[in-house]
Motif scaffolding. Structure first.
Motif, mmCIF file in Angstrom:
data_model
loop_
_atom_site.group_PDB
_atom_site.id
_atom_site.type_symbol
_atom_site.label_atom_id
_atom_site.label_comp_id
_atom_site.label_asym_id
_atom_site.label_seq_id
_atom_site.Cartn_x
_atom_site.Cartn_y
_atom_site.Cartn_z
ATOM 1 N N VAL A 1 -21.467 24.870 0.915
ATOM 2 C CA VAL A 1 -21.687 26.395 0.655
ATOM 3 C C VAL A 1 -22.834 26.305 -0.528
ATOM 4 O O VAL A 1 -23.453 27.313 -0.541
ATOM 5 N N LEU B 1 -14.217 31.056 1.353
ATOM 6 C CA LEU B 1 -15.578 30.265 1.011
ATOM 7 C C LEU B 1 -16.391 30.006 2.333
ATOM 8 O O LEU B 1 -17.429 30.058 2.188
ATOM 9 N N ALA B 2 -15.509 29.782 3.370
ATOM 10 C CA ALA B 2 -16.107 29.461 4.898
ATOM 11 C C ALA B 2 -16.801 30.786 4.868
ATOM 12 O O ALA B 2 -18.099 30.677 5.469
ATOM 13 N N GLY C 1 -20.062 30.701 2.885
ATOM 14 C CA GLY C 1 -20.980 29.549 3.389
ATOM 15 C C GLY C 1 -21.603 30.166 4.676
ATOM 16 O O GLY C 1 -22.771 29.868 5.050
#
Ligand code: PFF
Length: 518
Positions: A200, A278-279, A282
């Motif tokens: 990320v 977070l994914a 990213g």
């Protein structure tokens, strides 16, 4: 009596996680999986971007966390994989446990295939083997997708990693809960957190990253009036938190009797959603870079969902990025680690069930379950028609099967066998985060009503419009057939005589007054 002092714990033989951190990491390992990296970003983007966070949070708070607690309570009190736990609650409930476990079984066979692809792509990342035309490479050269809708031609490039995945599953299951599953998670989950944080950070420093985040977070408020967006949010939460599959029932059944269940549940749910967000960040920062390179807007990019996102679009970005192969290696390694820890949770549920029902040893159950799953998974998903079958089964298992499972579970437990109050007392007796009556209101009223409306709408749309323009016979076999198979097997398997130790003298702990009233 509402709360009871737990009192002395009777000794028991059931295997347990060796410490609470072991349980929490394993439960996070189950939750954080392909669903977070491979499913969430695309679903969120398609379903209103930033506005999707509203149905997502509503689904998490009104159904996700409450049902996670319900899974924990059932497994922890009745100390069995789903069929045994439900049977101990009330004999007639055993088919529900089987329904959930059969659904898990169906998911495991295609989930393993995606891990096998990730394993191949991990290797390909070293020399960026996918070349310029990543779509042609994935569909043509790698999967060798062919014309016929159903084919029996096995593609060895997929079958070989798939065999490796199943062998690894077999070894971990045979080692057991503490020595196998817990240890894998103790290593993979911290490693995954570090690897993913690195990805990320790298993604955020790419040119165009901020435009990607803009596209991801810009809310399309209109999406909130679309019922299918809400269905997508609930399905995502169920799949992502691994709830209503009987898997968290099984995990909780291996937790020591004196264990803080609700607080652990909050940690798991929070960790899972953080990882998911977070994914999303990213993935979209990376897509921003791709759009920047191609000088187009993000919404002009294609292939932002499902397998195509990870195996076509991502490889294309990786090829263009300075130091791309390292990014690729870490990305696909993360997919493998996240996916594998989820896959073993599903298989532990299935193997523990077989072990308990048929009175097999842990090893015999591990071998038979892995072998059957491996054969089906290789036969169906490493053929040249695997991609299509995978997508159709996924659509029906996740948007119909799991919603149905959650409705049955909440309605039967709260209204038919009336164990809601008992399970609330159980969780409160062992945990520090207390559950008020609101928990039962969410489980017994809010969730089932929401879920019923959504299921109705989904069924109407699948019946009227079909799925992805596929022929009716194909949807019948792979879509409705999946649901029919799971339902019939649930009834048949529950009807078979119980061969394992039934322990008629099993006494739930702690003893609660509500037990006698319900
Ligand atoms: N939660 C996993 C993921 O997000 O990928 C998938 C999963 C695991 C679904 C376990 C269901 C399950 F029982």
């Amino acid at each position: 009596m509402a709360e009871t002092s737990p009192g002395r714990v009777a000794p028991e033989q059931r295997e347990t996680w060796t410490h609470n951190t072991g349980f929490i990491l394993a439960a996070i390992g189950s939750a954080v999986g392909l669903g977070n990296i491979w499913r969430f970003p695309g679903v969120a983007y398609e379903s209103g971007g930033g506005a999707f966070l509203i149905p997502y949070l509503v689904a998490l708070l009104t159904a996700g966390i409450p049902i996670l607690f319900l899974d924990y309570a059932i497994g922890h009190r009745y100390r069995g994989a789903a069929p045994l736990a439900y049977r101990r609650m009330r004999k007639g409930m055993e088919p529900l446990g089987w329904f959930q476990i059969m659904l898990s079984f169906v998911i495991s066979v295609y989930y393993a295939a995606v891990i096998a692809w990730s394993l191949s792509y991990f290797v390909f990342a070293f020399d960026l083997r996918w070349g310029e035309d990543t779509a042609g490479f994935f569909v043509g050269e790698y999967l060798q997708v062919g014309d016929p809708e159903v084919s029996t031609t096995i593609v060895s490039a997929v079958a070989i990693p798939l065999v490796l995945v199943w062998l690894a599953v077999l070894v971990i299951l045979a080692l057991g809960v503490a020595n196998g599953v817990q240890k894998v998670n103790m290593v993979f989950i911290p490693l995954l957190a570090v690897a993913f944080a690195g990805l990320v950070v790298r993604a955020l420093t790419l040119d165009g990253a901020m435009d990607g985040l803009d596209a991801f977070f810009t809310p399309d408020w209109g999406a909130l009036t679309d019922l299918s967006v809400w269905i997508a949010a609930y399905s995502q939460i169920f799949f992502s938190l691994s709830i209503a599959f009987g898997i968290m029932v099984t995990y909780a059944s291996y937790q020591r009797r004196k264990a803080n269940m609700t607080s652990s549940g909050l940690v798991v749910a929070f960790a899972n959603s953080s990882f998911e967000l977070l994914a999303g960040i990213g993935v979209f920062a990376t897509l921003g870079f791709l759009a920047f390179q191609q000088n187009v807007a993000i919404d002009e990019l294609e292939g932002l969902t499902g397998p195509i996102l990870s195996f076509v679009t991502f490889p294309a970005v990786i090829s263009q990025m300075p130091g791309g192969n390292i990014f690729g290696i870490v990305f696909f390694a993360s997919l493998v680690m996240a996916g594998f820890t989820s896959l073993i949770s599903i298989l532990l549920g299935v193997a523990a069930t077989v072990q308990e029902k048929f009175g097999l040893s842990r090893r015999a159950a591990a071998i038979s379950v892995s072998a059957v799953c491996a054969v089906i998974s290789i036969g169906l998903f490493s053929t040249t028609s695997g991609l299509l079958a995978l997508d159709t089964v996924d659509q029906f298992a996740n948007n119909v099967g799991i919603v149905l499972s959650a409705i049955l579970m909440t309605v039967l437990v709260v209204w038919v066998v009336r164990k809601g109050e008992l399970l609330r007392s159980h969780l409160n007796a062992v945990s520090t985060f207390p559950l008020g009556r609101w928990w039962l209101a969410l489980l017994g009223i809010v969730s089932p009503v929401f879920l019923l409306v959504m299921l109705g709408q989904k069924l109407v749309s699948l019946i009227q419009d079909g799925y992805e323009g596929l022929p009716a016979w194909y949807i019948g076999v792979f879509g409705w057939g999946t649901i029919a198979f799971v339902s019939v097997m649930a009834v048949v398997l529950a009807a078979l005589p119980w061969k394992g130790r039934d322990e008629p003298d099993f006494r739930p702990w702690p003893a609660l007054e509500e037990e006698h009233r319900s």
